[in-house]
Structures are given as C-alpha cells and as structure tokens.
Write a protein that holds these residues in place. Structure first.
Motif, mmCIF file in Angstrom:
data_model
loop_
_atom_site.group_PDB
_atom_site.id
_atom_site.type_symbol
_atom_site.label_atom_id
_atom_site.label_comp_id
_atom_site.label_asym_id
_atom_site.label_seq_id
_atom_site.Cartn_x
_atom_site.Cartn_y
_atom_site.Cartn_z
ATOM 1 N N LYS A 1 46.393 68.910 119.382
ATOM 2 C CA LYS A 1 47.391 69.393 119.726
ATOM 3 C C LYS A 1 47.657 71.286 119.802
ATOM 4 C CE LYS A 1 51.258 68.945 121.172
ATOM 5 N NZ LYS A 1 52.171 69.436 120.387
ATOM 6 N N ASN B 1 56.438 60.048 117.966
ATOM 7 C CA ASN B 1 55.338 61.244 117.816
ATOM 8 C C ASN B 1 54.588 62.088 117.307
ATOM 9 O OD1 ASN B 1 57.084 64.095 118.724
ATOM 10 N ND2 ASN B 1 58.184 64.041 116.368
ATOM 11 N N GLN C 1 50.593 72.986 117.489
ATOM 12 C CA GLN C 1 52.087 73.135 117.346
ATOM 13 C C GLN C 1 53.029 74.159 118.685
ATOM 14 O OE1 GLN C 1 53.628 71.379 115.645
ATOM 15 N NE2 GLN C 1 52.013 70.157 114.587
ATOM 16 N N ASN C 2 52.211 75.021 119.563
ATOM 17 C CA ASN C 2 53.101 75.819 120.157
ATOM 18 C C ASN C 2 52.652 75.164 121.633
ATOM 19 O OD1 ASN C 2 50.156 76.607 120.576
ATOM 20 N ND2 ASN C 2 50.575 78.737 121.727
ATOM 21 N N VAL C 3 52.124 74.464 121.633
ATOM 22 C CA VAL C 3 51.767 73.816 123.214
ATOM 23 C C VAL C 3 52.867 72.461 122.803
ATOM 24 C CG1 VAL C 3 50.402 72.122 124.625
ATOM 25 C CG2 VAL C 3 49.636 74.816 123.494
ATOM 26 N N LYS C 4 53.769 72.018 124.221
ATOM 27 C CA LYS C 4 54.867 71.547 123.371
ATOM 28 C C LYS C 4 54.713 70.139 124.410
ATOM 29 C CE LYS C 4 57.186 73.568 120.820
ATOM 30 N NZ LYS C 4 57.548 73.263 119.124
ATOM 31 N N ARG C 5 54.288 68.925 124.580
ATOM 32 C CA ARG C 5 54.544 67.862 124.944
ATOM 33 C C ARG C 5 55.253 67.826 126.525
ATOM 34 N NH1 ARG C 5 55.275 62.738 122.598
ATOM 35 N NH2 ARG C 5 55.841 63.270 121.331
ATOM 36 N N PHE D 1 51.340 72.485 129.218
ATOM 37 C CA PHE D 1 50.756 71.112 128.489
ATOM 38 C C PHE D 1 49.231 70.625 129.161
ATOM 39 C CE2 PHE D 1 49.562 66.470 127.935
ATOM 40 C CZ PHE D 1 49.445 66.798 125.965
ATOM 41 N N GLU E 1 52.382 64.641 118.046
ATOM 42 C CA GLU E 1 52.084 65.777 117.483
ATOM 43 C C GLU E 1 50.590 66.521 116.500
ATOM 44 O OE1 GLU E 1 53.895 68.283 118.484
ATOM 45 O OE2 GLU E 1 55.399 66.505 120.083
ATOM 46 N N ARG F 1 58.078 72.675 130.900
ATOM 47 C CA ARG F 1 57.047 71.848 129.852
ATOM 48 C C ARG F 1 55.856 70.939 130.026
ATOM 49 N NH1 ARG F 1 59.535 69.696 124.493
ATOM 50 N NH2 ARG F 1 61.181 71.545 123.916
#
Length: 432
Positions: free
Chosen positions: A181, A172, A183-187, A197, A176, A193
């Motif tokens: 990337k 992570n 922060q507002n784009v989640k894996r 992404f 992360e 999701r």
C-alpha cells in the motif's frame, strides 16, 4: 473468592466502557455483522454458502480429529527470539499470555528423536536440494537451545487480554509496511477513508489485492477465535471460556466498524479458498507409499495417515476451487519480479511475529503465518509437485515436519473460524 469476584466486576466494568452496541428489531444484529457474508466471493468462482456447507458438515469434523493426534498437536517453536525491527522487547505479564512448554518425556520419541526415520532420510536429501527461494517464512531453527515443543491442545488460541498500543503496533506494521500500500493511501480506520482505499485496492493487480485479502482474512480469523473463546468467568474454583457476542460485535458490526467488519469476514472466506486449494494440490506429496507421519506408534501412524489422505481427497473434491493460474501471468520477467516481492513481503510478516509481546499470541501467530507461508509455497510449486515420483525421494519439492504441522493447524484455525461464524450468526439472529 473475593479476588474472583473482583475480576468479574472488572470484566463487567470493561463491558460498560465499550461503545454501545446498536439495538434494533430481531435479526438486526445478525444483518449488521453478516450483511456482506453471503453470495459470490470477489476474484473467485465460489460463494459463501458452498463453503459453509462443505466446511461445517464435511471437512471440519475430520480435520478436528486429525489435529488432536500426536503428530499434529506437538509444535516446536522458539518464543525467545528478539524482535528484529524495534528495541522494545517488553512481554505481556497477563497470566493467560503464558505458554506451557512440554516436558521432553511427554513428546513421543518418534517426534523428538533425531534418529527417527523421517529426519534421517530428509536431512541427507534436503540439505543438498534445499532452495531458499521457495521459502515464504522466516523459519525457526528447531535445533536451537531456545526451541521447545509445545502441546497445542494445552495452549489453545483464545482471548488473553493482550491489546492496546502494543498489539496495534504489530498489525499496523503488517498493513502499512508489507501490504504493497502506498503511504498516501490510508486504511479505512476512520470515517471518509474507505472510498479512497477500496478504489486503490480495486485498481491494483490481482496478486497485490490477494495479498491484502489474505492478511485481512487471517486478521479476521484470529479475531473470531478471540471472541469465541473468551474468559467469561474466573473464580477460585473454575474458569469458564465461551463466545462473547459483544466482543464479536465490536470487531465485526457494520455500524461499529464503519462498514469494515463484514468486509473482513468476507476476506476470511477468500483465505479459506486459498488454503483449501493448497491442500488439494499437495496430495501427491503425502500419497506416496513411503511417506510417514512418524511418531513411533506404527498402527496409530498408519491410521492418522489414512485420515490425512481422506481429508486431502475431500479437499480435492471441492467443486469450486480458486484458480491460482491467474497469479503471476503475463510478462515472465515482470511476473518473476512481482513473485519475489510477494515472497519477501510475506516473509517479513513472519519475522514480525517475533515482536508480539504476548507469548501465546506469538505462538499462534508464528504457527499461522508459517502455515500460510507453506500454502503459498505449495501453490507456487505446482510444477515440482507434478514431478514427484510415486516412490523414492522427492528432491524438487519438500515439506519439513514443522511446515506440515503448521499447514494443517493453520487451516484448522481458518476452518474453525468458519464454523464459529455459524454459532455467532445463530446467537445474533435471536438478539433484540
């Protein structure tokens, strides 16, 4: 015997607790893992099938032989460095997490002696011409009292049981905080999701997209090793290691991973192409008459150097190499800034390896990230490599023995992963 039987029952219970693997017609299990592992590789001119044929039948057997030699099997590493990012320095207590260091007298004198020829020349030349800006790794101080030689053949990368929150925390932190990337784009770890992404990933520059794919490919490669060398039986008389198909499916089945598994496998091939390209580029460094893979056994050293050059010439002959000239093109100032960000992000990942609680996982994590860092160093030093004289010192471009051992062993891991995929593909093809 009772203890062994108890462990076998525990392993069986653990298997029952795993999510059920979908059943279907013959070949369905293969398609769910390998549905995207075919054809063209994004951002490249190559395809999966060309790599499979080249690696499995040409390069892999030679590379395996090279890595069994004394020069490449002994790696000096400091596994006692504290984690630089968080205070939890707890270590895995599982037996298979342990690493067995080499007694000093088992390491060839030519490797461990500070007076052998390679070190003697290098220390004078390299300390004057070292440029830290070309380093993609947080390298260990091999002269530290805590640094020890490890025989990689006696400490193979395989499943150790290290998992859960501690292992998740490592990956992570890598994804992360170090893969560019927002922060507002989640894996895509949960349903819904993935589209966001991959829309973000497609829209970023090729360098940032490549960075993510390299890390994803490395992650996939490690997961393949853990699935291919799994503890299948542990009794008082023997341990049996081999492929665990259920474990492989948990990590790569399209249904169980919500479509992520096959994408990860495709990224493995991208990683392969990048590392293969570096080997083809670095040939002039190793092809100099004065370069030695020095262990103290003159005839064997010459034989291993010939094998290494054969592998590098084979790498150079690959017909569909990745074209790294698209990296850091355009505005020179912006390109230089992006390259420095790229370097620092990757260097940070190599530092995270000192936070891995399983010592065997830490060993192979440090080696493989140092190997990939050396790959990046080679690709971004093309001008310096082109100026290497046929004889005499190479002031502009250098590789330490640690980098050389890490470079080829890291590529050996990726090459082995591609080879193991053929085994898993054949097993899954016949599953009901």
């Amino acid at each position: 015997m009772a203890a062994g039987a108890g462990l076998l029952r525990a392993l069986g219970l653990a298997a029952l607790l795993l999510p059920a693997v979908p059943r279907g017609p013959p070949g369905g299990a293969e398609r769910r893992c390998f549905c995207q592992v075919t054809g063209h590789i994004d951002d490249c001119t190559c395809d999966v099938e060309t790599i499979d044929a080249f690696n499995n039948y040409k390069l892999f057997p030679r590379l395996n032989e090279l890595l069994e030699s004394d020069y490449f099997r002994y790696y000096k590493v400091n596994l006692k460095k504290p984690c630089p990012f968080w205070n939890d320095n707890s270590h895995c207590g599982i037996r298979d997490c342990a690493v067995k260091p080499c007694p000093t007298d088992e390491v060839p004198n030519g490797i461990r002696s500070a007076s052998y020829k390679e070190t003697q020349r290098a220390m004078l030349q390299w300390t004057r011409h070292d440029d830290s800006s070309d380093s993609f790794c947080e390298a260990d101080d091999i002269h530290s009292p805590d640094a020890e030689y490890v025989d990689l053949l006696l400490n193979p990368e395989r499943y150790t049981g290290y998992k859960g929150p501690d292992a998740w925390k490592i990956w992570n932190s890598i994804y992360e905080e170090n893969c560019f990337k927002p922060q507002n784009v989640k894996r895509p770890l949960a349903s819904g999701r993935g589209d966001m992404f991959y829309k973000w990933l497609k829209g970023v520059c090729i360098e940032k997209r490549a960075f993510y794919k390299l890390i994803s490919g490395l992650h996939a490669s490690i997961n393949i090793h853990l699935s291919a060398r799994y503890l299948l039986q542990d009794t008082w008389s023997e341990k049996k290691w081999g492929p665990n198909v259920t474990e492989f499916q948990q990590r790569f089945d399209e249904v169980l991973t919500r479509g992520e598994g096959p994408r990860r496998l495709k990224n493995l091939y991208f990683l392969y192409l990048i590392e293969l390209r570096a080997l083809s580029k670095v040939l002039p460094f190793f092809d100099r008459p004065g370069f030695q893979l020095y262990t103290g056994n003159k005839s064997h050293d010459a034989e291993i150097k010939n094998l290494l050059l054969e592998i590098l010439h084979l790498a150079k002959s690959f017909p569909l190499h990745f074209d790294e000239n698209s990296f850091f093109a355009g505005n020179k100032k912006e390109a230089a800034k992006l390259k420095e960000e790229f370097r620092l992000h990757f260097k940070n990942i190599t530092r995270i390896m000192d936070c891995v609680g399983c010592f065997k996982c830490r060993l192979w994590g440090k080696l493989q990230t140092q190997g990939l860092g050396t790959v990046l160093k080679i690709l971004f030093s093309e001008n310096l490599i082109g100026k290497i004289p046929e004889s005499g010192p190479s002031y502009g471009f250098r590789l330490t023995r640690q980098e050389i051992v890490a470079l080829f062993n890291a590529f050996g891991r990726v090459s082995t992963s591609v080879r193991e995929l053929e085994n898993f593909r054949n097993i899954l093809r016949n599953m009901q």
